[in-house]
Write a protein that holds these residues in place. Structure first.
Motif, PDB file in Angstrom:
ATOM      1  N   ARG A   2       0.798  -1.227   0.000  1.00 47.30           N
ATOM      2  CA  ARG A   2       0.000   0.000   0.000  1.00 47.30           C
ATOM      3  C   ARG A   2       0.831   1.278   0.000  1.00 47.30           C
ATOM      4  NH1 ARG A   2      -5.904  -0.512   2.555  1.00 47.30           N
ATOM      5  NH2 ARG A   2      -6.401  -2.615   1.797  1.00 47.30           N
ATOM      6  N   LEU A   3       1.862   1.330   0.835  1.00 46.57           N
ATOM      7  CA  LEU A   3       2.667   2.556   0.870  1.00 46.57           C
ATOM      8  C   LEU A   3       3.521   2.703  -0.386  1.00 46.57           C
ATOM      9  CD1 LEU A   3       3.792   2.753   4.613  1.00 46.57           C
ATOM     10  CD2 LEU A   3       1.837   3.843   3.493  1.00 46.57           C
ATOM     11  N   GLN A   4       3.934   1.582  -0.968  1.00 45.69           N
ATOM     12  CA  GLN A   4       4.650   1.654  -2.243  1.00 45.69           C
ATOM     13  C   GLN A   4       3.728   2.224  -3.329  1.00 45.69           C
ATOM     14  OE1 GLN A   4       7.779   0.977  -3.005  1.00 45.69           O
ATOM     15  NE2 GLN A   4       8.553  -0.093  -1.207  1.00 45.69           N
ATOM     16  N   ARG A   5       2.523   1.690  -3.416  1.00 45.22           N
ATOM     17  CA  ARG A   5       1.588   2.148  -4.448  1.00 45.22           C
ATOM     18  C   ARG A   5       1.227   3.614  -4.255  1.00 45.22           C
ATOM     19  NH1 ARG A   5      -1.881  -2.292  -3.170  1.00 45.22           N
ATOM     20  NH2 ARG A   5      -3.493  -0.737  -2.747  1.00 45.22           N
ATOM     21  N   ARG A   6       0.948   3.987  -3.016  1.00 45.38           N
ATOM     22  CA  ARG A   6       0.440   5.337  -2.750  1.00 45.38           C
ATOM     23  C   ARG A   6       1.562   6.381  -2.772  1.00 45.38           C
ATOM     24  NH1 ARG A   6      -3.383   8.061   0.627  1.00 45.38           N
ATOM     25  NH2 ARG A   6      -3.032  10.280   0.203  1.00 45.38           N
ATOM     26  N   LEU A   7       2.604   6.170  -1.961  1.00 39.30           N
ATOM     27  CA  LEU A   7       3.605   7.217  -1.765  1.00 39.30           C
ATOM     28  C   LEU A   7       4.613   7.292  -2.900  1.00 39.30           C
ATOM     29  CD1 LEU A   7       2.379   6.905   1.138  1.00 39.30           C
ATOM     30  CD2 LEU A   7       4.633   7.513   2.009  1.00 39.30           C
ATOM     31  N   VAL A   8       4.989   6.121  -3.468  1.00 40.24           N
ATOM     32  CA  VAL A   8       6.007   6.113  -4.516  1.00 40.24           C
ATOM     33  C   VAL A   8       5.380   6.304  -5.900  1.00 40.24           C
ATOM     34  CG1 VAL A   8       7.858   4.782  -5.616  1.00 40.24           C
ATOM     35  CG2 VAL A   8       7.527   4.644  -3.132  1.00 40.24           C
ATOM     36  N   HIS A   9       4.388   5.459  -6.230  1.00 44.72           N
ATOM     37  CA  HIS A   9       3.883   5.424  -7.599  1.00 44.72           C
ATOM     38  C   HIS A   9       2.738   6.400  -7.860  1.00 44.72           C
ATOM     39  CE1 HIS A   9       6.508   2.046  -8.260  1.00 44.72           C
ATOM     40  NE2 HIS A   9       5.944   1.357  -7.279  1.00 44.72           N
ATOM     41  N   ALA A  10       1.775   6.473  -6.966  1.00 44.83           N
ATOM     42  CA  ALA A  10       0.604   7.326  -7.226  1.00 44.83           C
ATOM     43  C   ALA A  10       0.895   8.794  -6.952  1.00 44.83           C
ATOM     44  CB  ALA A  10      -0.582   6.844  -6.387  1.00 44.83           C
ATOM     45  N   ASP A  11       1.382   9.112  -5.755  1.00 45.68           N
ATOM     46  CA  ASP A  11       1.564  10.509  -5.363  1.00 45.68           C
ATOM     47  C   ASP A  11       2.978  11.039  -5.607  1.00 45.68           C
ATOM     48  OD1 ASP A  11      -1.017  10.233  -4.550  1.00 45.68           O
ATOM     49  OD2 ASP A  11      -0.629  10.425  -2.391  1.00 45.68           O
ATOM     50  N   GLY A  12       3.950  10.155  -5.781  1.00 40.02           N
ATOM     51  CA  GLY A  12       5.328  10.595  -5.992  1.00 40.02           C
ATOM     52  C   GLY A  12       5.887  11.406  -4.843  1.00 40.02           C
ATOM     53  N   LEU A  13       5.470  11.097  -3.611  1.00 37.18           N
ATOM     54  CA  LEU A  13       5.922  11.860  -2.451  1.00 37.18           C
ATOM     55  C   LEU A  13       7.279  11.414  -1.943  1.00 37.18           C
ATOM     56  CD1 LEU A  13       2.602  12.047  -0.365  1.00 37.18           C
ATOM     57  CD2 LEU A  13       3.664  13.877  -1.711  1.00 37.18           C
ATOM     58  N   VAL A  14       7.628  10.145  -2.172  1.00 38.24           N
ATOM     59  CA  VAL A  14       8.868   9.607  -1.625  1.00 38.24           C
ATOM     60  C   VAL A  14       9.618   8.830  -2.702  1.00 38.24           C
ATOM     61  CG1 VAL A  14       7.779   9.398   0.645  1.00 38.24           C
ATOM     62  CG2 VAL A  14       7.964   7.382  -0.818  1.00 38.24           C
ATOM     63  N   THR A  15      10.907   8.679  -2.481  1.00 34.46           N
ATOM     64  CA  THR A  15      11.707   7.845  -3.375  1.00 34.46           C
ATOM     65  C   THR A  15      11.862   6.424  -2.848  1.00 34.46           C
ATOM     66  OG1 THR A  15      13.761   8.550  -2.301  1.00 34.46           O
ATOM     67  CG2 THR A  15      12.994   9.849  -4.176  1.00 34.46           C
ATOM     68  N   ASP A  16      11.616   6.248  -1.565  1.00 33.83           N
ATOM     69  CA  ASP A  16      11.771   4.931  -0.952  1.00 33.83           C
ATOM     70  C   ASP A  16      10.932   4.892   0.320  1.00 33.83           C
ATOM     71  OD1 ASP A  16      13.263   2.312  -0.747  1.00 33.83           O
ATOM     72  OD2 ASP A  16      13.847   3.200   1.170  1.00 33.83           O
ATOM     73  N   VAL A  17      10.286   3.754   0.583  1.00 34.05           N
ATOM     74  CA  VAL A  17       9.495   3.610   1.804  1.00 34.05           C
ATOM     75  C   VAL A  17       9.562   2.165   2.267  1.00 34.05           C
ATOM     76  CG1 VAL A  17       7.319   3.146   0.574  1.00 34.05           C
ATOM     77  CG2 VAL A  17       7.270   4.099   2.905  1.00 34.05           C
ATOM     78  N   ASN A  18       9.625   1.974   3.574  1.00 31.09           N
ATOM     79  CA  ASN A  18       9.696   0.629   4.154  1.00 31.09           C
ATOM     80  C   ASN A  18       8.896   0.583   5.449  1.00 31.09           C
ATOM     81  OD1 ASN A  18      11.870  -0.988   2.555  1.00 31.09           O
ATOM     82  ND2 ASN A  18      12.779   1.028   2.877  1.00 31.09           N
ATOM     83  N   ALA A  19       8.445  -0.598   5.814  1.00 24.89           N
ATOM     84  CA  ALA A  19       7.772  -0.815   7.099  1.00 24.89           C
ATOM     85  C   ALA A  19       8.346  -2.075   7.726  1.00 24.89           C
ATOM     86  CB  ALA A  19       6.267  -0.950   6.915  1.00 24.89           C
ATOM     87  N   SER A  20       8.501  -2.057   9.039  1.00 20.28           N
ATOM     88  CA  SER A  20       9.116  -3.197   9.722  1.00 20.28           C
ATOM     89  C   SER A  20       8.517  -3.370  11.106  1.00 20.28           C
ATOM     90  CB  SER A  20      10.624  -2.976   9.836  1.00 20.28           C
ATOM     91  OG  SER A  20      11.224  -3.969  10.645  1.00 20.28           O
ATOM     92  N   ASN A  21       8.234  -4.609  11.463  1.00 17.88           N
ATOM     93  CA  ASN A  21       7.787  -4.916  12.814  1.00 17.88           C
ATOM     94  C   ASN A  21       8.997  -5.386  13.618  1.00 17.88           C
ATOM     95  OD1 ASN A  21       5.481  -5.191  14.657  1.00 17.88           O
ATOM     96  ND2 ASN A  21       6.027  -7.350  14.704  1.00 17.88           N
ATOM     97  N   GLY A  22       9.742  -4.440  14.152  1.00 18.43           N
ATOM     98  CA  GLY A  22      10.963  -4.743  14.884  1.00 18.43           C
ATOM     99  C   GLY A  22      11.983  -3.653  14.628  1.00 18.43           C
ATOM    100  N   LEU A  23      12.547  -3.101  15.679  1.00 17.77           N
ATOM    101  CA  LEU A  23      13.464  -1.976  15.552  1.00 17.77           C
ATOM    102  C   LEU A  23      14.684  -2.314  14.707  1.00 17.77           C
ATOM    103  CD1 LEU A  23      14.295   0.920  16.412  1.00 17.77           C
ATOM    104  CD2 LEU A  23      15.455  -0.126  18.369  1.00 17.77           C
ATOM    105  N   MET A  24      15.218  -3.530  14.885  1.00 18.24           N
ATOM    106  CA  MET A  24      16.454  -3.894  14.197  1.00 18.24           C
ATOM    107  C   MET A  24      16.199  -4.442  12.799  1.00 18.24           C
ATOM    108  SD  MET A  24      18.617  -3.022  16.519  1.00 18.24           S
ATOM    109  CE  MET A  24      20.178  -3.738  16.058  1.00 18.24           C
ATOM    110  N   GLY A  25      14.980  -4.300  12.294  1.00 18.00           N
ATOM    111  CA  GLY A  25      14.692  -4.671  10.917  1.00 18.00           C
ATOM    112  C   GLY A  25      14.010  -6.005  10.731  1.00 18.00           C
ATOM    113  N   GLY A  26      13.853  -6.786  11.784  1.00 19.77           N
ATOM    114  CA  GLY A  26      13.215  -8.085  11.642  1.00 19.77           C
ATOM    115  C   GLY A  26      12.353  -8.409  12.839  1.00 19.77           C
ATOM    116  N   PRO A  27      11.365  -9.292  12.668  1.00 19.18           N
ATOM    117  CA  PRO A  27      10.476  -9.648  13.780  1.00 19.18           C
ATOM    118  C   PRO A  27      11.100 -10.671  14.712  1.00 19.18           C
ATOM    119  CG  PRO A  27       9.843 -10.865  11.825  1.00 19.18           C
ATOM    120  CD  PRO A  27      10.985  -9.972  11.419  1.00 19.18           C
TER     121      PRO A  27
END
Length: 434
Positions: A284-309
């Motif tokens: 969803r954030l890839q479609r919305r922020l990167v492709h549809a709105d062009g607000l960001v060049t890169d976006v990520n989401a993670s459940n865990g501070l160090m990058g993994g659950p």
């Protein structure tokens, strides 16, 4: 992960043991997980857990410096160690015939690492250079795992920089190192995992070898592990930090997640939420922020501070990070993120959407399952953190069982709590390296 046999034991000195045979693989892994990480290091000694990990590779009771490396590499094996929020691990993977060699090597440094003034000063310099390379002289260095916690958390264990402050690292003494070892590296504060080809030894023979090499390490009092819990923020917290090396602005949003020890299903629903938001071009954030709105060049989401659950005890952090052009106001990015979370909190993901992300998870887990090293480290970490290495084998089925309603509830839970917002602002000013 395929079904595995888990055999547990505890030696008289308190050392916990996990033996997991896998005759289908031609190699064997040995790991030692120690129940100490960034969050356990003493105030005034930031970075000490990571520094001590380095010291554990500088020779031991029976082996001069570099002998451990030569012994593993001479057998055709690999080795390493790493420091996390709540644990430090040491491991090697070798041909099955070298099992006893690996056990001897790990036992020797757990018994008596070579703590000398020369080794300490040398490794302080090595860690400082690592910080320069990975944080101070690198675009987005420490983003978000160093920079976000002091915005979301209030207590020293949760908020401080686990890589360490130069002045505090330089003030570390040999007495500090000896005290840290005596306190946290007691046998009763560690877990040995053996996984893979046990050869002619079998489970019983492997347990006998572990007793042979680790059993005579004297027992010491085990530190009482404090709770690192703290209240969830009641409102949004925001902080901006300069970055002289960043070509574009960036932002990170942090939320608290459920305790995986007591609320594993809710925790895994948050993990699926992170995938729905950020994993793959259809997220969803890839479609919305990167492709549809062009607000960001890169976006990520993670459940865990160090990058993994499933890599820490409670509390842990759900993160959303994005890099955006300087012409885009970060509040526009945050507003779009909020809209997507609101939609998920109201409607949840579609069954097809969740199935796609569950399949990505399953593929990633099976890919990880191909390597003995990752299987062993996952089993050992989950046994140490949660007392249930079985979580590692259950993950594909438990992830597949997460429902759209559970993901909807996870999104709603994020929207109901205070969050941290970190803004990284490019600057031409150079920062003091300490």
């Amino acid at each position: 992960m395929s079904e595995l046999e888990l055999h547990r034991a505890t030696l008289a000195n308190g050392l916990r043991v996990l033996v997991v045979p896998d005759p289908a693989t031609p190699v064997v892994g040995v790991s030692v997980h120690v129940d100490v990480g960034f969050r356990s290091e003493p105030e005034g000694r930031t970075g000490f857990a990571h520094l001590f990990e380095h010291l554990m590779f500088q020779g031991s009771e029976s082996l001069e410096k570099l002998a451990h490396f030569r012994q593993v590499q001479g057998a055709g094996g690999v080795f390493n160690g790493s420091t996390h929020q709540d644990y430090t691990d040491y491991f090697e993977v070798l041909p099955g015939a070298a099992l006893e060699r690996a056990l001897f090597l790990e036992a020797d440094r757990l018994r008596a690492p070579m703590l000398t003034e020369e080794n300490l000063r040398n490794q302080v310099d090595v860690v400082k250079e690592e910080i320069r390379l990975n944080v101070l002289n690198r675009p987005y260095g420490g983003f978000p795992w160093i920079l976000l916690p002091p915005v979301l958390y209030d207590t020293f264990p949760n908020a401080h920089n686990g890589y360490g402050d130069f002045s505090e690292l330089e003030q570390a003494t040999l007495d500090d190192a000896a005290s840290f070892f005596d306190t946290f590296y007691a046998p009763g504060n560690a877990l040995v995992t053996v996984h893979g080809d046990l050869g002619e030894h079998g489970v019983d023979g492997t347990l006998a070898l572990i007793e042979k090499h680790f059993g005579d390490i004297p027992s010491r009092p085990v530190p009482v592990r404090p709770s690192f819990g703290e209240p969830v923020p009641g409102s949004e917290r925001r902080q901006a930090v300069p970055d002289a090396h960043a070509p574009l602005p960036a932002l990170a949003v942090g939320y608290r997640v459920p305790d995986p020890t007591t609320k594993l299903d809710q925790y895994l629903a948050h993990a699926l939420l992170a995938s729905v938001l950020g994993d793959g071009e259809a997220a969803r954030l890839q479609r919305r922020l990167v492709h549809a709105d062009g607000l960001v060049t890169d976006v990520n989401a993670s459940n865990g501070l160090m990058g993994g659950p499933l890599d820490a005890r409670d509390p842990d952090t759900f993160t959303i990070t994005a890099v955006h052009p300087g012409s885009v106001d970060p509040d526009r990015v945050l507003a779009a993120v909020d809209e997507e979370l609101d939609k998920l909190a109201a409607e949840g993901p579609s069954i097809e959407e969740l199935s796609r992300q569950s399949a990505r998870w399953a593929a990633a887990l099976h890919h990880e399952d191909d390597r003995v090293m990752y299987r062993m480290l996952g089993l050992g970490a989950r046994e140490l953190l949660y007392g249930r290495a079985e979580i590692a084998t259950e993950l594909p089925a438990r992830i597949a069982a997460v429902t759209p309603e559970q993901v909807r509830e996870s999104a709603a839970a994020l929207r109901a709590q205070g969050r941290a917002v970190l803004l990284v602002e490019p600057t031409t000013e150079t920062e003091d390296e300490g």
